[in-house]
Design a protein around this motif. Structure first.
Motif, PDB file in Angstrom:
ATOM      1  N   ARG A  89       0.832  -1.217   0.000  1.00 10.63           N
ATOM      2  CA  ARG A  89       0.000   0.000   0.000  1.00 10.63           C
ATOM      3  C   ARG A  89       0.855   1.250   0.000  1.00 10.63           C
ATOM      4  NH1 ARG A  89      -3.873  -3.251   3.137  1.00 10.63           N
ATOM      5  NH2 ARG A  89      -2.896  -2.660   5.092  1.00 10.63           N
ATOM      6  N   GLU A 115      -0.108   3.408  -3.106  1.00  8.61           N
ATOM      7  CA  GLU A 115      -0.909   4.607  -2.843  1.00  8.61           C
ATOM      8  C   GLU A 115      -0.098   5.884  -3.034  1.00  8.61           C
ATOM      9  OE1 GLU A 115      -3.991   4.350  -2.709  1.00  8.61           O
ATOM     10  OE2 GLU A 115      -4.263   2.229  -2.255  1.00  8.61           O
ATOM     11  N   CYS A 143      -0.116   8.380   2.987  1.00 12.48           N
ATOM     12  CA  CYS A 143      -0.679   7.489   1.966  1.00 12.48           C
ATOM     13  C   CYS A 143      -1.009   6.109   2.503  1.00 12.48           C
ATOM     14  CB  CYS A 143       0.176   7.433   0.712  1.00 12.48           C
ATOM     15  SG  CYS A 143       1.902   7.199   0.982  1.00 12.48           S
ATOM     16  N   GLU A 198     -10.668   8.952  -3.007  1.00  8.08           N
ATOM     17  CA  GLU A 198      -9.238   9.179  -2.911  1.00  8.08           C
ATOM     18  C   GLU A 198      -8.595   8.482  -1.709  1.00  8.08           C
ATOM     19  OE1 GLU A 198     -11.630  11.744  -4.514  1.00  8.08           O
ATOM     20  OE2 GLU A 198     -10.633  13.218  -3.228  1.00  8.08           O
ATOM     21  N   ALA A 199      -9.408   8.135  -0.715  1.00  9.43           N
ATOM     22  CA  ALA A 199      -8.812   7.481   0.462  1.00  9.43           C
ATOM     23  C   ALA A 199      -9.907   6.841   1.285  1.00  9.43           C
ATOM     24  CB  ALA A 199      -8.032   8.486   1.303  1.00  9.43           C
ATOM     25  N   ASP A 200      -9.484   5.822   2.049  1.00 10.23           N
ATOM     26  CA  ASP A 200     -10.397   5.052   2.879  1.00 10.23           C
ATOM     27  C   ASP A 200      -9.753   4.910   4.257  1.00 10.23           C
ATOM     28  OD1 ASP A 200     -12.671   3.417   3.381  1.00 10.23           O
ATOM     29  OD2 ASP A 200     -11.469   1.618   3.058  1.00 10.23           O
ATOM     30  N   ASP A 223      -5.642   3.975   3.421  1.00  7.60           N
ATOM     31  CA  ASP A 223      -4.872   3.924   2.183  1.00  7.60           C
ATOM     32  C   ASP A 223      -5.466   4.916   1.216  1.00  7.60           C
ATOM     33  OD1 ASP A 223      -6.971   1.644   2.036  1.00  7.60           O
ATOM     34  OD2 ASP A 223      -6.339   1.872  -0.055  1.00  7.60           O
ATOM     35  N   GLY A 224      -4.590   5.574   0.483  1.00 10.23           N
ATOM     36  CA  GLY A 224      -5.033   6.603  -0.437  1.00 10.23           C
ATOM     37  C   GLY A 224      -4.104   7.790  -0.328  1.00 10.23           C
ATOM     38  N   ASN A 225      -4.672   8.965  -0.355  1.00 10.28           N
ATOM     39  CA  ASN A 225      -3.839  10.154  -0.275  1.00 10.28           C
ATOM     40  C   ASN A 225      -4.592  11.241   0.486  1.00 10.28           C
ATOM     41  OD1 ASN A 225      -2.437  12.695  -1.008  1.00 10.28           O
ATOM     42  ND2 ASN A 225      -1.201  11.255  -2.203  1.00 10.28           N
TER      43      ASN A 225
END
Lengths: 271, 239, 271, 239, 239, 271
Positions: free
Chosen positions: A113, A117, A232, E182-184, E202-204
């Motif tokens: 991840r 990400e 991220c 975009e994210a979780d 996770d994401g940004n």
């Protein structure tokens, strides 16, 4: 025999804990201090990219291999990434042979991840023929000596191996992909994710726990940031909880520390 | 593997990598390279990069696998996915299961297993980079790791292969020689007793060629044996 | 119950050993003498080739099946060979159900090398369409009664089954392989590898160990030779060592004996 | 399987292989064919070639699987890779797992398991060549192997299938009849008690046809039963 | 997944399914829905349909896995094959193994495991229909099942995700928002102690956005907490 | 703890048995009486067909999923059927995680035969392109609460899910199968197999055993009939035997009862 070991372990745990209560760590570090970091790239010439990481006594090798494969149906214009961690029994007396257990799977998924990400790899650059052929990037983490904080060491190693990896040039003829001998280009690597793991021990938080600290910690939180400093990936683990204060301290410590660690790893790769 | 070279041995007997027929590849052994393991060693032989660790004697579960009169030796040979040209899928395959069995049987004659009843001695070999001869290199490294772990031994076990290449019997075949040669003869021995503890052969050799290969491999083992002892002396001094 | 068995086993081992020290074997054989060999081919009509082997009380069936498959990328003009040994629990009280263990794998690999390195099968004759289709030769060793020396019995059975196997004739149309009913040719089998296994017990060496001898042996060496008498595979096994004298005696005994065994097996196939 | 034959039963009731509707294929049973097993039997029924072995009563590990008041029966039906037209991959598949379970349940009623508390009795059936009816043939052979092993039994268990083929109820369907017939009814019984211990059916039958098939299979079992006892008498004499 | 919608959040902040940014999907919890389990709960959150069961405290085999001072908690998150768009092959995959581990660690802080030494407490979550947020829904349901089983707890654990969608921080993302957002940020907590027991992301997100998401998820947990207690009250009355 | 449980279980078994000897069942039912049946279809919208079944306290969900696959070589003009049963550990304290054991496999195979041999699904209607593409019908039985007679409940659920399943419409272009969004037709389901399981306890036979009865039963027989009343599958199970009288009673009871159960299930689906 095992009785004595248990006793020794208990004494050790007690020692680690009492020191932390007085603001000290068993190996003399500050709460926000990492162990010495050593990153050597290009150690495995059979791999397309590789790195040996030493984080204190923790030691691991990451190898990157590229293989021609088929894109996933929902991303026909992209290459694919597969991260795998092997906790081989050579690295720790409690590691057992066999397929990855929940610890190895969690480790590889957190690293995955972090890379995915942060969009560190430009996967579109790894498409060869849309919907037909693409590069699959295998990142294999091989742990050799487990003295704590495998999360951060594994991401460091993966990033170092990817940042220095080379992609073979190919020719496509009649829908067959031919690799051109000895011609390569750098892997399109465009960010530099770094994770910082914070251990919570009673009401203290500290970075980069060594194994003795991991044994006594209540919980951990791994925070992965990209080069811009955005978050991220985050992963809380272990069987304790994070009250509000510990959570906020841990988050801030991790985000702040990641900048320094990123500089350290980058410097080692470039040297 | 790239194209087959036209010839593997030059007219003057020189090999592709410049070695003489009875010459080993560059060898480097270091004892005690891991913190967690009870004993360990790192070995480079040509491009082979191998790490060995020993845990034990330690408790063996489940109990009914314990032996009342000796230790149980377990050996696991494993290749890292990135150690070979095509990524190797993690986990044991038939080749590595056979190698693990034979390596265990190559080391066991050298161990005083009767000193450690009811225990297990676990030997792990990880091949980080492979370039022909990994099973012998693994046994060589494991033997140093066993000594580093303080396990009582009759002798160190040294191992190396001989091969038949372009009709010549050569020591320690590298990648191309192994792939395009006529025969491969991996051998392990206890040098002090001149006794073979591992021996395999596949290919085609007359009985005399095979005997010659065994002789050459034994000669190679003695050189390796010297390096094993040096590595241990560097760590422990003495002698 | 198991105590008595252990005791019985110990007495038996002692008896086997004391006899060998006086130059005798438990079943009265000379040190260089095999047990009676019986090889019957064509016992399984569903197989393309088959053989039942009895070596003393050791009993096994080998079946050869041919299937159309794809050549390996590095040998596009050749058929493929796959040898598998099943130590089914019917054959021995210690055999367990499940995938082949290290003993079954060693057995099948030693047999495989004997066939492969003697180049007994002309694999090029088993290519159907280069790079596309070829015959895959499955040699399945099914052990029924284990009374020692599975190595030699398995190779005998495999060779007998292969030497009498038939390859179906095929037609290729539009890249599809069609088998022609009831038309076959003999499998291109052009050598006759035979292995001889020598057991080392104390400082004695003897061929074709029965199970009682295998239990007391220190080490074994299996030597496979081709029809010309060249060595094509060797395997030392078990947890003892071979000092120089035992090694030389074993090698000579094996090479010499293999000629006689080859004649015996051949005669039985042809009869 | 080759093309479907136009008709499986001739107008005069003769079957493809010349048998009458209530006729078994040629049957041969031999007791005591293996040295290592405690009991064994070899059976041929038409082209079926089957070998059965029994080990036990013997110790059962792990201990918590032992039953304080009886033996645990285990049964493993296995096909050799070369026993069928297309090579069968080694190892159990769903079909063989179901057959193993049902075969165990077909034999267990006949065994005095209470005579052997805390032990295991292991029954292994290897199909060396298959030609329809292997599950019944395996039970028949296993039953003889159990007797050969000296396990105390209320009765032998005999087994055979009946089937519906071209509208006729027939005994012991062979390959084509099984493949192209309308129904298959494998049955095992203890003949002395006229009691069914295995019964399956798949296909399409009226209730009456099904009853008729059961009657016919039972009749077949009695013939098989005679051969089982003959095989044991040939080995042990008596009666 | 169907085509990506043009925008996931309307200008007035309304989401695809008409919710406000800080609004949960419809939630229904029922305690005690199974007969055999010691405790159980059924939960619907939007289209998610989840059932949780608890067995224990019960004996733990093999013995050497027992802990002398506490219960061992085991957690198994499993998706039914028909619960997702493409049939899921039965059995654990890497995702469900990770979720099972984290869910166990999310619930363990709330359990007085020391009250049940040497035992196992087994928690099973079956996802019958999935629509984003199943790991949190599973923890929420499991927590009610634990209470229904009478296991002593410091607090219930409530869980829900927050997400970033079209630049907005929203509560409890549904399928499209999870897939195209975009994210979780899945989060579990013990509301009584305001303490986080599961947290992933996770994401940004900027650090501030992440903090905001954590705040919003915690707010959602408190609503869920109320529903958990209501479900238990409906079954047990009281308070 | 387990001692007490064993004792309780023994007392319970004794109670079940003594009641049966006097002609009564533990839950008051007649020997030929089923527990209340509840069948709800369409409970899983992600599935192409689904049903929740409650048979007394036994509870399970069946989901039908359709996937485009390749026909079997010997039935190129037909779709395929795959039935799988998961005895997940949530449903019973003795169920263990892992691949289907012999009980789960027997269950799924008996259900499979009921559907297949009654030819309830018109598999030819599920061929898309002969020899190339067809629908594969996955029937997944997910047991939630095990209180006995999983066989009958599983077939009821499977039939209910199949009878209400929808097949997506497809377009074939350039040998690629494209699913048309939101257009479906009913699955071609043309029979209605129902199984009735009869338990034999001592010399009594009774239908639809609950778990307490299953524990004391000697043997069971599951009889599956089609709509015409023909028998299409039978399975005797468990370690006892069926003497002639019990066999005949069981068969008659099952065939007779199946008509009533079929009506009940049908009525619930249509409502």
């Amino acid at each position: 025999m095992s009785l004595d070991l248990d006793l020794l372990a208990k004494i050790k745990r007690h020692e680690v804990l009492s020191m932390i209560r007085t603001g000290e760590r068993i190996d003399g570090r500050d709460f926000d201090e990492f162990r010495p970091i050593e990153v050597r790239t290009g150690v495995i010439s059979k791999a397309n990219g590789s790195a040996l990481v030493r984080l204190g006594n923790t030691q691991l090798v990451v190898g990157v291999k590229l293989e021609v494969g088929t894109p996933f149906p929902d991303t026909p214009d992209q290459g694919a990434l597969a991260v795998n961690a092997e906790l081989v029994p050579l690295a720790d007396p409690t590691f057992e042979p066999g397929p990855p257990d929940e610890n190895a799977i969690e480790l590889s998924r957190v690293v995955d991840r972090g890379i995915r990400e942060s969009e560190a790899i430009d996967l579109e650059e790894l498409c060869i023929v849309e919907g037909e052929h693409c590069w699959v990037v295998f990142v294999d983490i091989h742990v050799l000596d487990h003295d704590g904080n495998l999360f951060d060491a594994s991401l460091m190693g993966s990033v170092a191996a990817l940042a220095t990896a080379e992609v073979p040039e190919v020719e496509v003829e009649d829908d067959e992909v031919e690799v051109i001998e000895d011609e390569t280009r750098p892997l399109p690597f465009r960010d530099f994710p770094i994770s910082v793991t914070v251990a919570k021990i009673e009401d203290h938080v500290l970075v980069d726990p060594c194994l003795e600290e991991e044994i006594v910690m209540d919980a951990r939180m791994t925070v992965t940031t990209n080069e811009r400093g955005d978050v991220c990936a985050v992963q809380k683990g272990d069987k304790g909880e994070f009250p509000p204060k510990a959570f906020e301290e841990a988050l801030e410590m991790a985000v702040k520390k990641s900048k320094e660690i990123r500089r350290t790893v980058k410097a080692q790769i470039e040297s | 593997m790239a194209e087959e070279p036209e010839r593997l041995i030059a007219e003057d007997g020189t090999r592709l990598d410049g070695r003489k027929p009875d010459e080993l590849r560059p060898l480097r052994i270091q004892a005690g390279v891991l913190k967690r393991a009870d004993g360990s060693a790192y070995l480079e032989l040509g491009s082979n990069k191998i790490i060995a660790a020993v845990y034990g004697p330690r408790e063996l579960h489940p109990r009914h696998k314990q032996k009342p009169d000796r230790a149980v030796i377990r050996f696991r040979y494993n290749m890292a996915p990135f150690s070979v040209d095509e990524r190797k899928r993690p986990g044991p395959d038939r080749r590595s299961i056979e190698i693990s069995k034979l390596s265990k049987e190559a080391l066991e004659p050298a161990l005083f297993t009767e000193y450690y009843p009811r225990t297990a001695i676990d030997i792990f070999v990880e091949v980080l980079q492979a370039d022909a001869g990994t099973r012998c290199a693994g046994i060589t490294a494991a033997s140093v790791a066993l000594a580093d772990a303080g396990i009582e031994m009759k002798d160190l076990v040294a191992a190396v292969a001989a091969g038949k290449v372009d009709g010549h019997i050569v020591l320690d075949p590298m990648y191309y020689e192994d792939g395009y040669g006529e025969a491969d003869v991996p051998l392990a021995m206890m040098p002090k007793y001149d006794a073979i503890t591992l021996l395999q052969m596949d290919g085609n050799m007359t009985e005399d060629e095979f005997k010659e290969a065994v002789r050459l491999a034994k000669k190679g083992c003695k050189i390796i044996y010297r390096e094993q002892r040096r590595a241990l002396k560097r760590k422990y001094g003495g002698e």
